[in-house]
Design a protein around this motif. Structure first.
Motif, PDB file in Angstrom:
ATOM      1  N   GLN A  84     -10.359  -3.912  -8.171  1.00  0.00           N
ATOM      2  CA  GLN A  84     -10.716  -2.933  -7.151  1.00  0.00           C
ATOM      3  C   GLN A  84     -10.798  -1.526  -7.733  1.00  0.00           C
ATOM      4  OE1 GLN A  84      -7.719  -5.058  -4.321  1.00  0.00           O
ATOM      5  NE2 GLN A  84      -8.806  -3.594  -3.050  1.00  0.00           N
ATOM      6  N   ILE A  85      -9.907  -1.211  -8.655  1.00  0.00           N
ATOM      7  CA  ILE A  85      -9.958   0.097  -9.302  1.00  0.00           C
ATOM      8  C   ILE A  85     -11.260   0.251 -10.083  1.00  0.00           C
ATOM      9  CG2 ILE A  85      -8.902   1.547 -11.071  1.00  0.00           C
ATOM     10  CD1 ILE A  85      -6.204   0.362 -10.273  1.00  0.00           C
ATOM     11  N   GLU A  86     -11.611  -0.772 -10.842  1.00  0.00           N
ATOM     12  CA  GLU A  86     -12.815  -0.699 -11.667  1.00  0.00           C
ATOM     13  C   GLU A  86     -14.060  -0.549 -10.798  1.00  0.00           C
ATOM     14  OE1 GLU A  86     -12.588  -4.144 -14.094  1.00  0.00           O
ATOM     15  OE2 GLU A  86     -10.812  -3.431 -15.184  1.00  0.00           O
ATOM     16  N   VAL A  87     -14.083  -1.226  -9.652  1.00  0.00           N
ATOM     17  CA  VAL A  87     -15.224  -1.091  -8.741  1.00  0.00           C
ATOM     18  C   VAL A  87     -15.307   0.336  -8.208  1.00  0.00           C
ATOM     19  CG1 VAL A  87     -16.133  -1.785  -6.497  1.00  0.00           C
ATOM     20  CG2 VAL A  87     -15.315  -3.514  -8.086  1.00  0.00           C
ATOM     21  N   ALA A  88     -14.159   0.886  -7.794  1.00  0.00           N
ATOM     22  CA  ALA A  88     -14.151   2.227  -7.214  1.00  0.00           C
ATOM     23  C   ALA A  88     -14.548   3.284  -8.239  1.00  0.00           C
ATOM     24  CB  ALA A  88     -12.774   2.543  -6.644  1.00  0.00           C
ATOM     25  N   LEU A 104      -8.036   9.892 -12.832  1.00  0.00           N
ATOM     26  CA  LEU A 104      -7.628   8.896 -11.835  1.00  0.00           C
ATOM     27  C   LEU A 104      -7.198   7.570 -12.456  1.00  0.00           C
ATOM     28  CD1 LEU A 104     -10.257   9.408  -8.973  1.00  0.00           C
ATOM     29  CD2 LEU A 104      -7.916  10.268  -9.127  1.00  0.00           C
ATOM     30  N   GLY A 105      -7.856   7.172 -13.551  1.00  0.00           N
ATOM     31  CA  GLY A 105      -7.528   5.883 -14.166  1.00  0.00           C
ATOM     32  C   GLY A 105      -6.065   5.755 -14.534  1.00  0.00           C
ATOM     33  N   PRO A 106      -5.488   6.705 -15.298  1.00  0.00           N
ATOM     34  CA  PRO A 106      -4.063   6.616 -15.648  1.00  0.00           C
ATOM     35  C   PRO A 106      -3.143   6.652 -14.438  1.00  0.00           C
ATOM     36  CG  PRO A 106      -5.198   8.150 -17.112  1.00  0.00           C
ATOM     37  CD  PRO A 106      -6.172   7.797 -16.028  1.00  0.00           C
ATOM     38  N   ILE A 107      -3.502   7.428 -13.402  1.00  0.00           N
ATOM     39  CA  ILE A 107      -2.675   7.481 -12.193  1.00  0.00           C
ATOM     40  C   ILE A 107      -2.668   6.131 -11.494  1.00  0.00           C
ATOM     41  CG2 ILE A 107      -2.550   8.474  -9.867  1.00  0.00           C
ATOM     42  CD1 ILE A 107      -3.619  11.095 -11.117  1.00  0.00           C
ATOM     43  N   LEU A 108      -3.823   5.519 -11.363  1.00  0.00           N
ATOM     44  CA  LEU A 108      -3.913   4.208 -10.703  1.00  0.00           C
ATOM     45  C   LEU A 108      -3.239   3.126 -11.531  1.00  0.00           C
ATOM     46  CD1 LEU A 108      -7.593   4.583  -9.511  1.00  0.00           C
ATOM     47  CD2 LEU A 108      -5.616   4.348  -8.007  1.00  0.00           C
ATOM     48  N   ASP A 109      -3.374   3.216 -12.844  1.00  0.00           N
ATOM     49  CA  ASP A 109      -2.730   2.246 -13.727  1.00  0.00           C
ATOM     50  C   ASP A 109      -1.211   2.320 -13.594  1.00  0.00           C
ATOM     51  OD1 ASP A 109      -2.490   0.305 -15.707  1.00  0.00           O
ATOM     52  OD2 ASP A 109      -2.387   1.788 -17.306  1.00  0.00           O
ATOM     53  N   ALA A 144     -11.692   0.716 -16.282  1.00  0.00           N
ATOM     54  CA  ALA A 144     -10.800   1.880 -16.376  1.00  0.00           C
ATOM     55  C   ALA A 144      -9.676   1.712 -17.378  1.00  0.00           C
ATOM     56  CB  ALA A 144     -10.208   2.172 -14.998  1.00  0.00           C
ATOM     57  N   PHE A 145      -9.375   0.493 -17.776  1.00  0.00           N
ATOM     58  CA  PHE A 145      -8.161   0.273 -18.563  1.00  0.00           C
ATOM     59  C   PHE A 145      -8.437  -0.284 -19.945  1.00  0.00           C
ATOM     60  CE2 PHE A 145      -7.403  -0.282 -14.058  1.00  0.00           C
ATOM     61  CZ  PHE A 145      -6.561   0.783 -13.844  1.00  0.00           C
ATOM     62  N   GLY A 146      -9.723  -0.372 -20.289  1.00  0.00           N
ATOM     63  CA  GLY A 146     -10.036  -0.839 -21.628  1.00  0.00           C
ATOM     64  C   GLY A 146      -9.491  -2.214 -21.922  1.00  0.00           C
ATOM     65  N   GLY A 147      -9.471  -3.093 -20.913  1.00  0.00           N
ATOM     66  CA  GLY A 147      -9.001  -4.456 -21.115  1.00  0.00           C
ATOM     67  C   GLY A 147      -7.504  -4.607 -21.147  1.00  0.00           C
ATOM     68  N   THR A 148      -6.755  -3.632 -20.604  1.00  0.00           N
ATOM     69  CA  THR A 148      -5.300  -3.750 -20.573  1.00  0.00           C
ATOM     70  C   THR A 148      -4.894  -5.013 -19.838  1.00  0.00           C
ATOM     71  OG1 THR A 148      -5.065  -1.364 -20.543  1.00  0.00           O
ATOM     72  CG2 THR A 148      -3.156  -2.642 -19.854  1.00  0.00           C
ATOM     73  N   PRO A 149      -4.108  -5.896 -20.439  1.00  0.00           N
ATOM     74  CA  PRO A 149      -3.744  -7.135 -19.770  1.00  0.00           C
ATOM     75  C   PRO A 149      -2.842  -6.891 -18.579  1.00  0.00           C
ATOM     76  CG  PRO A 149      -2.485  -6.883 -21.794  1.00  0.00           C
ATOM     77  CD  PRO A 149      -3.493  -5.777 -21.774  1.00  0.00           C
ATOM     78  N   LEU A 190       0.827  -1.202   0.000  1.00  0.00           N
ATOM     79  CA  LEU A 190       0.000   0.000   0.000  1.00  0.00           C
ATOM     80  C   LEU A 190       0.869   1.262   0.000  1.00  0.00           C
ATOM     81  CD1 LEU A 190      -2.674  -1.241   2.569  1.00  0.00           C
ATOM     82  CD2 LEU A 190      -3.009  -0.931   0.108  1.00  0.00           C
ATOM     83  N   SER A 191       1.972   1.236   0.745  1.00  0.00           N
ATOM     84  CA  SER A 191       2.886   2.382   0.762  1.00  0.00           C
ATOM     85  C   SER A 191       3.508   2.601  -0.610  1.00  0.00           C
ATOM     86  CB  SER A 191       3.986   2.170   1.811  1.00  0.00           C
ATOM     87  OG  SER A 191       3.456   2.169   3.111  1.00  0.00           O
ATOM     88  N   MET A 192       3.873   1.501  -1.276  1.00  0.00           N
ATOM     89  CA  MET A 192       4.462   1.617  -2.605  1.00  0.00           C
ATOM     90  C   MET A 192       3.440   2.162  -3.610  1.00  0.00           C
ATOM     91  SD  MET A 192       7.203   1.226  -4.432  1.00  0.00           S
ATOM     92  CE  MET A 192       8.285   0.155  -3.499  1.00  0.00           C
ATOM     93  N   LEU A 193       2.211   1.702  -3.508  1.00  0.00           N
ATOM     94  CA  LEU A 193       1.163   2.236  -4.378  1.00  0.00           C
ATOM     95  C   LEU A 193       0.978   3.738  -4.139  1.00  0.00           C
ATOM     96  CD1 LEU A 193      -1.408  -0.681  -4.065  1.00  0.00           C
ATOM     97  CD2 LEU A 193      -0.399   0.105  -6.216  1.00  0.00           C
ATOM     98  N   THR A 194       0.949   4.141  -2.865  1.00  0.00           N
ATOM     99  CA  THR A 194       0.800   5.560  -2.546  1.00  0.00           C
ATOM    100  C   THR A 194       1.964   6.370  -3.110  1.00  0.00           C
ATOM    101  OG1 THR A 194      -0.432   5.072  -0.523  1.00  0.00           O
ATOM    102  CG2 THR A 194       0.609   7.233  -0.656  1.00  0.00           C
ATOM    103  N   ALA A 195       3.185   5.843  -2.974  1.00  0.00           N
ATOM    104  CA  ALA A 195       4.363   6.529  -3.492  1.00  0.00           C
ATOM    105  C   ALA A 195       4.260   6.733  -4.997  1.00  0.00           C
ATOM    106  CB  ALA A 195       5.624   5.742  -3.142  1.00  0.00           C
ATOM    107  N   ASN A 196       3.852   5.711  -5.711  1.00  0.00           N
ATOM    108  CA  ASN A 196       3.757   5.823  -7.167  1.00  0.00           C
ATOM    109  C   ASN A 196       2.586   6.698  -7.591  1.00  0.00           C
ATOM    110  OD1 ASN A 196       6.036   4.270  -8.076  1.00  0.00           O
ATOM    111  ND2 ASN A 196       5.003   2.460  -7.291  1.00  0.00           N
ATOM    112  N   HIS A 197       1.485   6.679  -6.821  1.00  0.00           N
ATOM    113  CA  HIS A 197       0.390   7.618  -7.096  1.00  0.00           C
ATOM    114  C   HIS A 197       0.897   9.056  -6.935  1.00  0.00           C
ATOM    115  CE1 HIS A 197      -2.694   4.337  -5.730  1.00  0.00           C
ATOM    116  NE2 HIS A 197      -2.246   4.132  -6.956  1.00  0.00           N
ATOM    117  N   ALA A 198       1.691   9.292  -5.869  1.00  0.00           N
ATOM    118  CA  ALA A 198       2.201  10.638  -5.600  1.00  0.00           C
ATOM    119  C   ALA A 198       3.096  11.115  -6.740  1.00  0.00           C
ATOM    120  CB  ALA A 198       2.949  10.657  -4.276  1.00  0.00           C
TER     121      ALA A 198
END
Length: 559
Positions: free
Chosen positions: A294-298, A264-269, A303-308, A119-127
């Motif tokens: 989880q991203i798609e639900v939120a 938000l989609g590109p940031i989360l991706d 959000a990613f158009g089927g990105t594998p 979760l910390s790593m995800l937050t860092a990359n979002h930032a």
């Protein structure tokens, strides 16, 4: 609820107890060494290289950062970490290093901590992505603040598991937020402890960002707070609650950072891409499909158009191998050639470090050194290099060019490459050299410019494992030729044999470059050892440079 004074007392007591926990002092030392050693942009490139190259995950992160479109506008992928570090600067390397040190320390502890570090790593990359989108000038500083944003919870979960269990139970049973539950159990919020530790480590800006409420006048704090709440809304809420949590977050921070749901989609991706790459280096599986769900639900959308899940990660460059294959070796050598061909004002020290890095990574070698002949041409001396304890090895590498130095002298004088395997236990000069340098095997590759010996490249192994093969030795010869070419182009070589001069000649251009390094704050002692120039000569060059600059200013007509 405790008053402000009582809360500060509780925080300080918990901080001091944490600092004494087993293994924690070692982490503190590592982080403070990075902060002190890389405190400004004038940190030695040698120091940067030694810091980065000893940690594979950090080497990879530096390369990926330098190859991102934010830094590498040319689009030509970089494989040399030395080149990458020169591009992104010491401050960025420091931010990346202190973030990854924290990640590496805690992700090994337990499944709970591994999840918190995810979760910390995800937050860092979002930032980082938010900072780039918002045009914040130091995206890796935002990355570091994002990594440390949840530090307080990590500390409580790691060292105070009973308190952590009570906090989680309070959140579940009383429907409290993490901050409310922590305040009830600890007497302070998670971020208060994390900020206190960041300030203890000498990072007040990170401490401020951890505690920031994210107001319009505090862009770094706003980016940090939004990144944390984005991670919480998407990955720590029940699926039914996630869309509402995301809407509340956008209502709070959207106007501050001019951010809407569509961004938000590109940031989360990007957060998933970068996080997956880091986790893979430490052999941790990242459930990519689950995170995307989880991203798609939120967001309430695909959000990613089927990105594998296995889409390519990163902005340039391929995966970095621990010991480079032949194709990667060629790319590294070609990168050095490109610097020599395209940048006529190249930094000689940087190029020589790129050569040493290529030898070190292509190896297998434990230490590599660039060595110079002294002014009297009687002794070969270590100057700078890469590898464990390389400064001590460079200081010990002082050998006279006499028969007492055995095969080393013969190789240098006769211009013959030398590699001695398993020599430490031998009798005679070769064994003595190996024992003095702490090497099991070592190699010496003479460096000649304009027909004169100027120094050598040294490499070694401290154990009997994984000795270099013929391909590695041939590659080393190619790199030695690049070092010779760079030295000749910059005219920093010693005088050729038979010259009337008795001391080393340096061009005015070369002296100017060295003086500029001194004026930027580099140590006279370190430069003296690196370049083989007496400290008093360096001081004299600086004084002459400044006197000349002052004289020219006086000649300028007043305005």
């Amino acid at each position: 609820m405790p008053d402000e004074s009582s809360r500060e007392t509780l925080i300080e007591a918990r901080l001091q107890d944490t600092l004494q926990r087993p293994e924690f002092p070692a982490l503190s030392r590592q982080i403070q060494e990075v902060l002190v050693g890389l405190q400004d942009e004038d940190a030695s490139l040698s120091a940067l290289a030694n810091l980065v190259l000893r940690e594979y995950s950090l080497t990879l992160k530096v390369l990926r950062t330098a190859n991102s479109t934010h830094y590498n506008r040319s689009g030509t992928p970089l494989l040399s970490a030395t080149h990458a570090m020169a591009l992104i600067g010491a401050r960025t390397v420091r931010d990346l290093a202190t973030g990854l040190l924290l990640f590496d320390h805690f992700q090994k502890k337990s499944p709970v901590l591994k999840e918190l570090m995810l979760l910390s790593m995800l937050t860092a990359n979002h930032a980082r992505e938010l900072a780039i989108q918002w045009n914040y000038p130091r995206p890796e500083e935002a990355y570091l603040c994002g990594m440390y944003r949840n530090l307080g919870e990590v500390l409580i979960a790691c060292y105070y598991d009973e308190d952590y269990t009570r906090i989680l139970a309070s959140m579940e049973e009383n429907r409290r937020t993490a901050g409310e539950a922590a305040l009830g159990v600890l007497g302070f919020r998670y971020e208060d402890l994390g900020a206190a530790l960041a300030r203890h480590w000498g990072m007040p800006n990170v401490g401020n960002a951890i505690q920031s409420l994210g107001t319009a006048g505090d862009p770094l704090g706003a980016i940090t707070a939004l990144s944390h709440e984005l991670t919480t809304a998407v990955y720590r809420q029940e699926e039914a609650d996630a869309p509402a949590a995301l809407s509340q977050m956008l209502e709070k921070f959207g106007p501050v950072l001019n951010l809407g749901r569509d961004e938000l989609g590109p940031i989360l991706d990007a957060g998933i891409r970068e996080t997956r790459e880091t986790f893979s280096q430490v052999k941790v599986s990242l459930n990519d499909l689950r995170l995307r769900h989880q991203i798609e639900v939120a967001l309430g959308t695909d959000a990613f158009g089927g990105t594998p899940a296995d889409a390519p990660a990163g902005d340039g460059g391929g995966a970095l191998e621990t010991r480079l294959p032949a194709a990667a070796r060629d790319r590294l050598a070609s990168e050095v050639d490109s610097v020599l061909e395209l940048d006529r004002g190249f930094d000689l020290h940087k190029v020589l470090l790129m050569v040493l890095e290529s030898i070190y990574r292509a190896g297998p070698f434990d230490r590599v050194l660039f060595c110079l002949l002294n002014q009297a041409k009687t002794e070969i001396q270590g100057r700078f290099g890469l590898g464990a304890s390389v400064d001590q090895v460079a200081a010990r590498f002082r050998f006279p060019l006499t028969p007492r130095s055995g095969s080393l002298t013969l190789a240098l004088v006769k211009r013959k490459d030398l590699f001695l395997a398993g020599v430490r236990d031998r009798h005679g000069a070769d064994g003595e050299i190996a024992r003095r340098l702490g090497a099991h095997s070592f190699g010496v590759f003479p460096v000649y410019v304009q027909g004169a010996l100027v120094g050598c490249l040294y490499c070694d192994r401290v154990s009997s494992q994984a000795q270099p093969d013929a391909g590695a030795m041939a590659f080393l010869g190619r790199l030695r030729a690049q070092a010779e070419r760079a030295l000749e182009m910059r005219r920093l070589a010693r005088p050729v044999a038979g010259s009337d001069t008795t001391t080393a000649e340096w061009s005015a251009e070369a002296k100017g470059e060295i003086v500029l390094r001194l004026l930027k704050g580099e140590s006279v002692e370190i430069l003296s050892r690196e370049l083989g120039v007496a400290p008093e000569d360096l001081e004299s060059w600086r004084e002459s440079f400044l006197a000349g600059a002052l004289a020219r200013l006086r000649d300028q007509p007043g305005k």
